[in-house]
Design a protein around this motif. Structure first.
Motif, short mmCIF file in Angstrom:
data_model
loop_
_atom_site.label_atom_id
_atom_site.label_comp_id
_atom_site.label_asym_id
_atom_site.label_seq_id
_atom_site.Cartn_x
_atom_site.Cartn_y
_atom_site.Cartn_z
N SER A 1 33.60 6.66 -31.00
CA SER A 1 32.52 5.93 -31.19
C SER A 1 31.64 6.95 -30.49
O SER A 1 31.46 7.22 -29.23
CB SER A 1 32.61 4.84 -30.49
N VAL A 2 30.76 7.61 -31.39
CA VAL A 2 29.85 8.51 -30.86
C VAL A 2 28.34 7.87 -31.32
O VAL A 2 28.11 7.86 -32.45
CB VAL A 2 30.08 10.09 -31.50
N THR A 3 27.70 7.73 -30.56
CA THR A 3 26.26 7.36 -30.84
C THR A 3 25.61 8.62 -31.47
O THR A 3 25.59 9.94 -31.09
CB THR A 3 25.42 7.23 -29.44
N ALA A 4 24.75 8.30 -32.57
CA ALA A 4 24.15 9.18 -33.12
C ALA A 4 22.68 8.97 -32.99
O ALA A 4 22.26 8.15 -32.60
CB ALA A 4 24.26 8.75 -34.89
N ARG A 5 21.99 10.41 -33.17
CA ARG A 5 20.66 10.57 -32.43
C ARG A 5 19.62 10.14 -33.69
O ARG A 5 20.25 10.06 -35.00
CB ARG A 5 20.22 12.20 -32.41
N ILE A 6 18.85 9.28 -33.36
CA ILE A 6 17.85 8.72 -34.52
C ILE A 6 17.04 10.00 -34.84
O ILE A 6 16.07 10.36 -34.50
CB ILE A 6 17.00 7.43 -33.94
N ASP A 7 17.35 10.55 -36.00
CA ASP A 7 16.52 11.50 -36.72
C ASP A 7 16.20 10.80 -38.12
O ASP A 7 16.49 9.96 -38.50
CB ASP A 7 17.25 12.86 -36.96
N ALA A 8 15.50 11.69 -38.97
CA ALA A 8 14.71 11.43 -40.01
C ALA A 8 15.85 10.99 -41.14
O ALA A 8 15.72 9.88 -41.90
CB ALA A 8 13.99 12.62 -40.85
N LYS A 9 16.86 11.83 -41.05
CA LYS A 9 18.22 11.28 -42.03
C LYS A 9 18.82 9.92 -41.65
O LYS A 9 19.21 9.09 -42.49
CB LYS A 9 19.24 12.58 -42.20
N ILE A 10 18.92 9.87 -40.25
CA ILE A 10 19.59 8.61 -39.76
C ILE A 10 18.88 7.46 -40.11
O ILE A 10 19.21 6.15 -40.47
CB ILE A 10 20.06 8.76 -38.35
N ARG A 11 17.44 7.48 -39.69
CA ARG A 11 16.53 6.58 -40.03
C ARG A 11 16.39 6.17 -41.49
O ARG A 11 16.44 5.07 -41.67
CB ARG A 11 15.02 7.06 -39.39
N ALA A 12 16.52 7.13 -42.45
CA ALA A 12 16.59 6.73 -43.87
C ALA A 12 17.62 6.00 -44.28
O ALA A 12 17.55 4.95 -45.21
CB ALA A 12 16.30 8.09 -44.54
N ALA A 13 18.83 6.47 -43.64
CA ALA A 13 20.04 5.77 -44.05
C ALA A 13 19.81 4.39 -43.43
O ALA A 13 20.39 3.53 -44.12
CB ALA A 13 21.26 6.49 -43.38
N CYS A 14 19.66 4.04 -42.24
CA CYS A 14 19.33 2.70 -41.72
C CYS A 14 18.57 1.81 -42.59
O CYS A 14 18.93 0.81 -42.88
CB CYS A 14 18.94 2.60 -40.36
N ASP A 15 17.27 2.55 -43.08
CA ASP A 15 16.27 1.72 -43.72
C ASP A 15 16.82 1.57 -45.16
O ASP A 15 16.13 0.45 -45.85
CB ASP A 15 15.00 2.46 -43.82
N SER A 16 17.76 2.31 -45.66
CA SER A 16 18.23 1.99 -46.97
C SER A 16 19.48 0.84 -47.19
O SER A 16 19.59 0.16 -48.10
CB SER A 16 18.73 3.22 -47.58
N ILE A 17 19.67 0.32 -45.87
CA ILE A 17 20.72 -0.96 -45.96
C ILE A 17 19.75 -2.15 -46.03
O ILE A 17 18.96 -2.36 -45.15
CB ILE A 17 21.69 -0.93 -44.76
N ASP B 1 18.81 -6.29 -45.88
CA ASP B 1 19.11 -6.91 -44.68
C ASP B 1 20.35 -7.85 -44.66
O ASP B 1 20.98 -8.35 -43.83
CB ASP B 1 17.90 -8.14 -44.59
N ASP B 2 20.82 -8.35 -46.11
CA ASP B 2 21.90 -8.97 -46.43
C ASP B 2 23.28 -8.27 -46.22
O ASP B 2 24.17 -8.79 -46.41
CB ASP B 2 22.03 -9.64 -47.55
N GLN B 3 23.12 -6.89 -46.04
CA GLN B 3 24.25 -6.12 -45.94
C GLN B 3 24.67 -5.80 -44.40
O GLN B 3 25.85 -5.45 -43.97
CB GLN B 3 24.07 -4.58 -46.29
N TRP B 4 23.76 -6.19 -43.42
CA TRP B 4 23.97 -5.91 -41.96
C TRP B 4 25.13 -7.04 -41.54
O TRP B 4 25.02 -7.97 -41.89
CB TRP B 4 22.77 -5.99 -41.14
N ILE B 5 26.13 -6.71 -40.79
CA ILE B 5 26.97 -7.60 -40.34
C ILE B 5 26.83 -7.67 -38.66
O ILE B 5 26.94 -6.68 -38.12
CB ILE B 5 28.56 -6.87 -40.55
N ASP B 6 26.60 -8.94 -38.01
CA ASP B 6 26.48 -9.01 -36.81
C ASP B 6 27.97 -8.60 -36.18
O ASP B 6 29.01 -8.97 -36.61
CB ASP B 6 26.17 -10.56 -36.36
N ILE B 7 27.85 -8.17 -34.94
CA ILE B 7 29.16 -7.73 -33.99
C ILE B 7 29.48 -9.05 -33.21
O ILE B 7 28.51 -9.55 -32.65
CB ILE B 7 28.97 -6.65 -33.34
N ARG B 8 30.65 -9.44 -33.23
CA ARG B 8 30.82 -10.72 -32.55
C ARG B 8 31.79 -10.15 -31.21
O ARG B 8 32.70 -9.46 -31.26
CB ARG B 8 32.08 -11.57 -33.11
N TYR B 9 31.09 -10.41 -30.19
CA TYR B 9 31.74 -9.71 -28.85
C TYR B 9 32.36 -11.14 -28.27
O TYR B 9 31.69 -12.17 -27.71
CB TYR B 9 30.40 -9.30 -27.74
#
Length: 176
Positions: free
Chosen positions: A139-155, A157-165
């Motif tokens: 589990s390595v935190t990724a830096r928010i750069d242009a590629k990571i932001r674009a990948a997150c933006d391409s997901i 809203d119906d594809q996000w899954i809430d994490i249950r703690y």
């Protein structure tokens, strides 16, 4: 010194329940920090970046790299350390240190799953490939750069899954 410390940890783990639960799950945490020194004649020091009071500063000091082992049943123990000059990048030497720490964990009885946890300073190809080569999860935190932001933006809203703690702390203000 590091070899002696590793051998001591392995010997201690063989004689005490130092890493109770390591047969199921072991965490390897790696982190770096900048420790300030004041003398100009100290060997191995260099200027490194640090945040002090919210401000970016360049401080003269050492930049140690530290890896710990823990399980859900025990407190962390220091498994490996390296002292580097203050201007060393956080991930410098991290891949080899991770490999060494994983070997130490297994020698200490970590026969179950091993998970490496690291912050974005260790988001590097060498770190990830070391984890894969040694068959550990990570589990390595990724830096928010242009590629990571674009990948997150391409997901969508119906594809996000809430994490249950399962043991989360309840927030009355937010009702979650």
């Amino acid at each position: 010194m590091q070899a002696a410390a590793r051998d001591t940890l392995i010997g201690l783990a063989a004689r005490t329940p130092l890493l109770a639960g390591a047969d199921v799950l072991t965490f390897v945490d790696i982190d770096s920090m900048l420790r300030r020194v004041y003398g100009k004649q100290k060997q191995g020091i260099g200027f490194g970046h640090a945040k002090v009071g919210g401000y970016e500063m360049r401080l003269r000091g050492y930049h140690p790299l530290i890896a710990t082992l823990s399980t859900p049943l025990c407190a962390p123990v220091v498994a490996a350390t390296r002292l580097r000059s203050g201007n060393a990048g956080s991930s410098r030497g991290a891949a080899s240190m991770i490999a060494e720490t994983i070997t130490t964990a297994r020698a200490c009885g970590a026969t179950g799953e091993i998970v490496l946890r690291a912050d974005s300073a260790f988001y590097a190809k060498t770190v990830i490939s070391t984890c894969r080569r040694h068959r550990v999860r990570f589990s390595v935190t990724a830096r928010i750069d242009a590629k990571i932001r674009a990948a997150c933006d391409s997901i969508g809203d119906d594809q996000w899954i809430d994490i249950r703690y399962p043991q989360a702390v309840w927030d009355d203000d937010e009702q979650r």
